[in-house]
Design a protein around this motif. Structure first.
Motif, mmCIF file in Angstrom:
data_model
loop_
_atom_site.group_PDB
_atom_site.id
_atom_site.type_symbol
_atom_site.label_atom_id
_atom_site.label_comp_id
_atom_site.label_asym_id
_atom_site.label_seq_id
_atom_site.Cartn_x
_atom_site.Cartn_y
_atom_site.Cartn_z
ATOM 1 N N ARG A 20 7.218 5.721 13.368
ATOM 2 C CA ARG A 20 6.717 6.533 14.450
ATOM 3 C C ARG A 20 6.986 5.729 15.761
ATOM 4 N NH1 ARG A 20 0.783 6.476 12.364
ATOM 5 N NH2 ARG A 20 1.432 4.517 11.716
ATOM 6 N N ARG A 88 1.185 -0.991 2.625
ATOM 7 C CA ARG A 88 0.205 -1.907 3.209
ATOM 8 C C ARG A 88 -0.761 -2.203 2.362
ATOM 9 N NH1 ARG A 88 -2.597 -1.423 8.295
ATOM 10 N NH2 ARG A 88 -4.714 -2.457 8.224
ATOM 11 N N ASP A 115 -3.929 -5.876 11.666
ATOM 12 C CA ASP A 115 -2.553 -5.234 11.748
ATOM 13 C C ASP A 115 -2.029 -6.003 12.780
ATOM 14 O OD1 ASP A 115 -3.575 -2.912 10.671
ATOM 15 O OD2 ASP A 115 -4.237 -1.909 12.508
ATOM 16 N N ARG A 118 -1.410 -4.887 16.370
ATOM 17 C CA ARG A 118 -2.619 -5.073 17.618
ATOM 18 C C ARG A 118 -2.681 -6.394 17.970
ATOM 19 N NH1 ARG A 118 -6.251 -0.622 17.016
ATOM 20 N NH2 ARG A 118 -6.051 0.351 15.105
ATOM 21 N N VAL A 168 -11.366 3.493 14.104
ATOM 22 C CA VAL A 168 -11.390 2.235 13.435
ATOM 23 C C VAL A 168 -10.213 1.307 14.051
ATOM 24 C CG1 VAL A 168 -11.093 1.404 11.178
ATOM 25 C CG2 VAL A 168 -12.644 3.165 11.522
ATOM 26 N N THR A 170 -8.623 -3.059 13.689
ATOM 27 C CA THR A 170 -8.777 -4.348 12.970
ATOM 28 C C THR A 170 -8.949 -5.391 13.900
ATOM 29 O OG1 THR A 170 -6.348 -4.854 13.146
ATOM 30 C CG2 THR A 170 -7.148 -3.338 11.259
ATOM 31 N N GLN A 172 -10.246 -6.282 10.179
ATOM 32 C CA GLN A 172 -11.522 -6.073 9.161
ATOM 33 C C GLN A 172 -11.971 -7.158 8.077
ATOM 34 O OE1 GLN A 172 -10.533 -2.374 7.258
ATOM 35 N NE2 GLN A 172 -10.341 -1.214 9.303
ATOM 36 N N THR A 194 -5.737 3.542 3.080
ATOM 37 C CA THR A 194 -5.132 3.427 4.647
ATOM 38 C C THR A 194 -5.575 2.077 5.439
ATOM 39 O OG1 THR A 194 -7.303 4.798 5.190
ATOM 40 C CG2 THR A 194 -5.294 6.060 4.675
ATOM 41 N N ASP A 195 -6.579 1.457 4.850
ATOM 42 C CA ASP A 195 -7.138 0.354 5.477
ATOM 43 C C ASP A 195 -7.863 -0.419 4.508
ATOM 44 O OD1 ASP A 195 -9.185 1.541 5.567
ATOM 45 O OD2 ASP A 195 -9.722 1.164 7.849
ATOM 46 N N LYS A 220 -3.135 -0.350 18.994
ATOM 47 C CA LYS A 220 -2.273 -0.655 18.191
ATOM 48 C C LYS A 220 -0.865 0.051 18.680
ATOM 49 C CE LYS A 220 -1.912 1.562 13.824
ATOM 50 N NZ LYS A 220 -0.570 1.921 13.603
HETATM 51 C C1 LIG Z 1 -6.114 0.153 9.735
HETATM 52 C C2 LIG Z 1 -5.804 0.683 11.181
HETATM 53 O O1 LIG Z 1 -5.277 0.141 12.333
HETATM 54 C C3 LIG Z 1 -7.324 1.824 11.672
HETATM 55 O O2 LIG Z 1 -6.730 2.170 12.954
HETATM 56 C C4 LIG Z 1 -4.545 1.646 11.080
HETATM 57 O O3 LIG Z 1 -5.241 2.896 9.958
HETATM 58 C C5 LIG Z 1 -3.529 1.199 10.456
HETATM 59 O O4 LIG Z 1 -2.431 2.035 10.284
HETATM 60 P P1 LIG Z 1 -1.140 1.522 9.795
HETATM 61 O O5 LIG Z 1 -0.335 2.897 9.869
HETATM 62 O O6 LIG Z 1 -1.129 1.006 8.526
HETATM 63 O O7 LIG Z 1 -0.483 0.721 10.800
#
Ligand SMILES: C[C@](O)(CO)[C@H](O)COP(=O)(O)O
Length: 242
Positions: A20, A88, A115, A118, A168, A170, A172, A194-195, A220
């Motif tokens: 993306r 992931r 992540d 982030r 949401v 991280t 986490q 997904t997380d 992020k």
């Molecule tokens: C876990 C996350 O940061 C929550 O906002 C997000 O889902 C991570 O997304 P990614 O596409 O795996 O980077």
């Protein structure tokens, strides 16, 4: 019992495809205010007094870039680089397996999964997640959202969004032993979440997960303009860590 550094560990994920974002290289190695994006979160984790080992999970192709990024961070002795998987979920598992021995003999009691995209998390956020994870078993940062409405696939607005939605973030954090067990069970089942929380909800449903306050600045880096926002944030308030 605490020996010098804390018994928490951090896993920082750097294996995403970044499709993306649209850059030819992995976005977490792009420069942000003088060092790679990934170096900012590594620095916060490596400087945190409660965090011992920091595991950077990188793609095989990025190992040289990962090692270079680690060199830009103070306290690099605490940072280990390991190779991740295709997803992931697999990369999280690779990070956890790297810590498995230390989890088994209780040198590591809580694991934070973050992540690498982030970069702007704070040490205070790490404090909150660790405290809640130790108390209840799991903690996820979330930001309350009041700007959402429901929309159909054709774009028509269909009414107000449900109350209580949070965005949401991280890191986490979870108690380490149930976290590793859940990821091993997920691997046997072929599950990909997904997380971290989504995997725990499915494979360790008894673990209580508490939401702690996330941070508006803990964005992020997903699209190109996110890097511009992060640059502007750092230009205003450059954190001291690292
Ligand atoms: C876990 C996350 O940061 C929550 O906002 C997000 O889902 C991570 O997304 P990614 O596409 O795996 O980077």
């Amino acid at each position: 019992m605490q020996h010098g550094r804390g018994r928490a560990a951090a896993i920082v994920l750097a294996g995403g495809s970044g499709s993306r974002f649209g850059a030819a290289v992995n976005k977490v190695y792009l420069p942000l205010a003088g060092r790679p994006v990934i170096a900012w979160s590594l620095a916060v984790m490596a400087a945190h007094p409660q965090v011992g080992p920091v595991v950077l999970v990188a793609r095989e192709d990025d190992l040289a870039a990962a090692t270079d990024a680690v060199r830009t961070v103070a306290g690099t002795g605490r940072i280990e680089v390991t190779t991740g998987g295709a997803s992931r979920q697999e990369s999280e598992l690779a990070g956890l397996r790297r810590l498995a021995e230390r989890i088994a003999d209780r040198r590591v009691d809580v694991v934070l999964v973050h992540d690498g995209a982030r970069p702007l998390l704070s040490a205070d956020l790490v404090d909150r997640v660790l405290a809640a994870a130790r108390e209840t078993g799991g903690a996820v940062p979330g930001l309350a959202r009041h700007d959402l409405v429901a929309a159909g696939p054709d774009g028509a607005l269909t009414g107000p969004a449900p109350e209580g939605l949070v965005a949401v973030q991280t890191p986490q954090g979870f108690r380490a032993a149930p976290l590793l067990a859940a990821y091993e069970a997920a691997a046997r089942a072929g599950f990909a979440g997904t997380d971290t929380e989504s995997c725990m909800a499915r494979f360790a449903p008894d673990v209580r997960v508490r939401r702690v306050d996330g941070e508006g600045r803990n964005i992020k880096i997903t699209y190109g303009h996110d890097l511009e926002v992060a640059t502007a944030v750092l230009a205003g308030t450059r954190p001291a860590a690292g």
